[in-house]
Write a protein that holds these residues in place. Structure first.
Motif, mmCIF file in Angstrom:
data_model
loop_
_atom_site.group_PDB
_atom_site.id
_atom_site.type_symbol
_atom_site.label_atom_id
_atom_site.label_comp_id
_atom_site.label_asym_id
_atom_site.label_seq_id
_atom_site.Cartn_x
_atom_site.Cartn_y
_atom_site.Cartn_z
ATOM 1 N N TRP A 123 3.482 5.960 11.832
ATOM 2 C CA TRP A 123 2.177 5.866 11.168
ATOM 3 C C TRP A 123 2.253 6.256 9.685
ATOM 4 O O TRP A 123 1.241 6.300 9.005
ATOM 5 N N THR A 124 3.428 6.534 9.189
ATOM 6 C CA THR A 124 3.571 7.038 7.818
ATOM 7 C C THR A 124 3.048 6.059 6.778
ATOM 8 O O THR A 124 2.427 6.458 5.781
ATOM 9 N N GLY A 125 3.282 4.784 6.965
ATOM 10 C CA GLY A 125 2.825 3.794 5.986
ATOM 11 C C GLY A 125 1.332 3.819 5.806
ATOM 12 O O GLY A 125 0.825 3.732 4.674
ATOM 13 N N GLU A 126 0.596 3.958 6.899
ATOM 14 C CA GLU A 126 -0.861 3.992 6.802
ATOM 15 C C GLU A 126 -1.330 5.263 6.108
ATOM 16 O O GLU A 126 -2.263 5.239 5.306
ATOM 17 N N VAL A 127 -0.691 6.382 6.429
ATOM 18 C CA VAL A 127 -1.083 7.642 5.797
ATOM 19 C C VAL A 127 -0.911 7.558 4.283
ATOM 20 O O VAL A 127 -1.750 8.054 3.516
ATOM 21 N N CYS A 128 0.165 6.915 3.836
ATOM 22 C CA CYS A 128 0.484 6.895 2.412
ATOM 23 C C CYS A 128 -0.212 5.781 1.643
ATOM 24 O O CYS A 128 -0.168 5.774 0.401
ATOM 25 N N ARG A 129 -0.853 4.850 2.334
ATOM 26 C CA ARG A 129 -1.450 3.712 1.638
ATOM 27 C C ARG A 129 -2.465 4.104 0.554
ATOM 28 O O ARG A 129 -2.519 3.465 -0.500
ATOM 29 N N PRO A 130 -3.320 5.124 0.741
ATOM 30 C CA PRO A 130 -4.267 5.483 -0.315
ATOM 31 C C PRO A 130 -3.601 5.864 -1.636
ATOM 32 O O PRO A 130 -4.259 5.853 -2.688
ATOM 33 N N LEU A 131 -2.322 6.194 -1.607
ATOM 34 C CA LEU A 131 -1.620 6.534 -2.843
ATOM 35 C C LEU A 131 -1.314 5.297 -3.677
ATOM 36 O O LEU A 131 -0.831 5.405 -4.807
ATOM 37 N N GLY A 132 -1.562 4.118 -3.095
ATOM 38 C CA GLY A 132 -1.283 2.886 -3.812
ATOM 39 C C GLY A 132 0.115 2.349 -3.586
ATOM 40 O O GLY A 132 0.643 1.615 -4.410
ATOM 41 N N VAL A 133 0.713 2.721 -2.442
ATOM 42 C CA VAL A 133 2.065 2.277 -2.128
ATOM 43 C C VAL A 133 2.066 1.655 -0.737
ATOM 44 O O VAL A 133 1.357 2.115 0.156
ATOM 45 N N GLU A 134 2.813 0.575 -0.583
ATOM 46 C CA GLU A 134 2.985 -0.051 0.726
ATOM 47 C C GLU A 134 4.384 0.279 1.235
ATOM 48 O O GLU A 134 5.378 -0.222 0.712
ATOM 49 N N LEU A 135 4.443 1.135 2.218
ATOM 50 C CA LEU A 135 5.720 1.515 2.813
ATOM 51 C C LEU A 135 5.902 0.729 4.110
ATOM 52 O O LEU A 135 5.151 0.945 5.068
ATOM 53 N N PRO A 136 6.865 -0.156 4.174
ATOM 54 C CA PRO A 136 7.054 -0.966 5.385
ATOM 55 C C PRO A 136 7.738 -0.175 6.500
ATOM 56 O O PRO A 136 8.912 -0.348 6.796
ATOM 57 N N VAL A 137 6.965 0.717 7.108
ATOM 58 C CA VAL A 137 7.445 1.508 8.233
ATOM 59 C C VAL A 137 6.828 0.911 9.495
ATOM 60 O O VAL A 137 5.611 0.730 9.569
ATOM 61 N N PHE A 138 7.656 0.608 10.481
ATOM 62 C CA PHE A 138 7.211 -0.105 11.664
ATOM 63 C C PHE A 138 7.572 0.662 12.931
ATOM 64 O O PHE A 138 8.533 1.427 12.954
ATOM 65 N N PRO A 139 6.826 0.419 14.008
ATOM 66 C CA PRO A 139 7.175 1.035 15.291
ATOM 67 C C PRO A 139 8.173 0.167 16.056
ATOM 68 O O PRO A 139 8.070 -1.055 16.075
ATOM 69 N N ARG A 140 9.114 0.808 16.682
ATOM 70 C CA ARG A 140 10.043 0.131 17.598
ATOM 71 C C ARG A 140 9.958 0.853 18.943
ATOM 72 O O ARG A 140 10.345 2.006 19.064
ATOM 73 N N ARG A 141 9.421 0.149 19.926
ATOM 74 C CA ARG A 141 9.135 0.802 21.208
ATOM 75 C C ARG A 141 10.401 1.025 22.023
ATOM 76 O O ARG A 141 11.259 0.149 22.124
ATOM 77 N N GLY A 142 10.474 2.206 22.631
ATOM 78 C CA GLY A 142 11.553 2.525 23.546
ATOM 79 C C GLY A 142 10.994 3.104 24.830
ATOM 80 O O GLY A 142 10.225 4.064 24.800
ATOM 81 N N GLN A 143 11.341 2.501 25.961
ATOM 82 C CA GLN A 143 10.932 2.999 27.263
ATOM 83 C C GLN A 143 12.152 3.606 27.967
ATOM 84 O O GLN A 143 13.223 3.022 27.977
ATOM 85 N N ILE A 144 11.962 4.780 28.535
ATOM 86 C CA ILE A 144 13.036 5.437 29.270
ATOM 87 C C ILE A 144 12.484 5.947 30.602
ATOM 88 O O ILE A 144 11.262 6.040 30.774
#
Length: 411
Positions: free
Chosen positions: A250-271
């Motif tokens: 969720w880091t990209g969304e948190v940082c968006r108000p700063l005016g930066v687009e951080l392409p951080v994505f989720p990769r699901r892992g099931q165990i």
């Protein structure tokens, strides 16, 4: 110095721990979002077999593994850490030669991996394994309980005065922190990044484990749940001289108000976690086939098998297909687990930074970001938190962060 840490996973907890040890006044904000990666991590600490063509990635994970023994001593409690070794297994012994050469090349700078040896009968070390597998033993590999590590780090920080607050932290354009109440589901507000593009494969096709997604289904390139951030109030300011954003996927969304687009994505892992009644699995070695799944034992007759590698957006669900993949692949490697009891399933959204490596460094003069560890969060998480803590306090980090640094806003 007042520092707010956004995110209470293993990186955020590590940052809080290191900050509190240096006398900072720390506030950790926990949003309670479903799908946090720390809880669903298996707990493998064996960095020497991965990232053969990316020394910067490897150096980060190597130093993370190297820091664990001292951390265990400092914490003074059981975090599930044990050097149990790792068996690299393959049906054809020829397939072990590339990783043997890699380990030989890295041994001089990482003697803590131990002396790598061939194992003629790997079933003597991990009885459920298939007969006829060839194996190399890396004796320095360790396993750790991610939840225990995270909780111990937070307890140690709180004991030194840190505060953990529940709610959703957002940033203003100038880097101030606002704390919002969790939504009425009791699970914390959830949000998804809207940045376009697909995550890179991080070179995992060249690494020993997790070479490719198990699923043959096509992976979507955008988040599965593109809702905007849902907030229930205007937020209460939290005073801070510095902010560390360690919010995982969720880091990209948190940082968006700063005016930066951080392409951080989720990769699901099931165990899944299974138990073998009456069997002592506490000192079984980690099993690392050339491609998934991995298997490892814990006390209480428990064996962990995982994990799927799925680019399906923000969808922290355990699925029939995912479990089928894990079970089928696990039994192919270790048919002796056929009668084991499935006791628990877990799912986590591993944070992936699209350009490839981890994302660690200052975004502004007051905001530091630390995320993107993907499948290596439990290996490098506490160490990465230490790097972020040093940066927030204006100290020199214990590792050159140039390969992981984000673009500075305004520069």
């Amino acid at each position: 110095m007042r520092v707010v840490v956004i995110g209470s996973g293993i990186v955020g907890a590590g940052a809080a721990y290191h900050l509190s040890r240096r006398g900072a006044a720390v506030t950790v904000v926990d949003a309670g979002c479903q799908g946090g990666a720390t809880r669903a991590g298996a707990g493998i600490v064996c960095p020497w077999v991965d990232h053969p063509e990316d020394d910067d990635w490897y150096h980060l994970t190597r130093e993370g593994a190297r820091a664990y023994p001292a951390l265990v001593e400092e914490l003074g409690e059981d975090i599930g850490y044990a050097k149990v070794g790792a068996l690299l297994v393959a049906e054809d012994p020829v397939d072990l030669e590339p990783v043997r050469a890699l380990l030989r090349r890295r041994h001089a700078a990482a003697p803590e991996m131990g002396d790598v040896v061939d194992v003629d009968t790997p079933t003597e070390l991990f009885p459920p394994l298939s007969d006829g597998l060839s194996a190399l033993l890396v004796p320095g590999a360790a396993r750790v309980d991610g939840c225990s590590v995270r909780d111990a780090l937070l307890r140690a920080a709180v004991a030194r005065g840190a505060e953990v607050r529940t709610g959703v932290a957002t940033l203003t354009p100038d880097g101030r922190v606002l704390l919002h109440r969790a939504d009425d589901t009791g699970e914390g507000t959830r949000w998804s990044p809207a940045a376009a593009g697909a995550p890179a494969d991080e070179g995992e096709h060249t690494s020993w484990r997790q070479a490719a997604p198990l699923s043959a289904a096509p992976a979507p390139v955008t988040p599965a749940s593109p809702e905007a951030l849902r907030l229930t109030d205007e937020g209460v300011p939290v005073e801070a001289d510095a902010v560390i954003v360690a919010a995982g996927a969720w880091t990209g969304e948190v940082c968006r108000p700063l005016g930066v687009e951080l392409p951080v994505f989720p990769r699901r892992g099931q165990i899944l976690h299974a138990t073998m009644e009456g069997v002592d699995t506490a000192w079984w070695p980690i099993i690392l086939p050339r491609t998934g799944p991995y298997l490892l034992g814990f006390p209480d007759s428990r064996v962990v098998v995982g994990a799927t590698v799925e680019d399906v957006g923000f969808s922290p669900r355990v699925t029939m297909g995912g479990l089928d993949e894990v079970i089928e692949a696990g039994l192919r490697v270790a048919p002796g687990l056929f009668s084991a009891t499935v006791t628990e399933t877990r799912v986590g959204l591993r944070p992936v930074y699209a350009p490839g490596r981890a994302l660690i460094g200052p975004l502004t003069d007051r905001v530091v970001v630390a995320t993107g560890l993907s499948a290596y969060g439990l290996t490098a998480g506490p160490f990465t938190g230490g790097i972020a803590a040093a940066l927030a306090l204006g100290e020199a980090p214990p590792l050159d962060i140039t390969p992981y640094a984000p673009p500075r806003i305004g520069l």
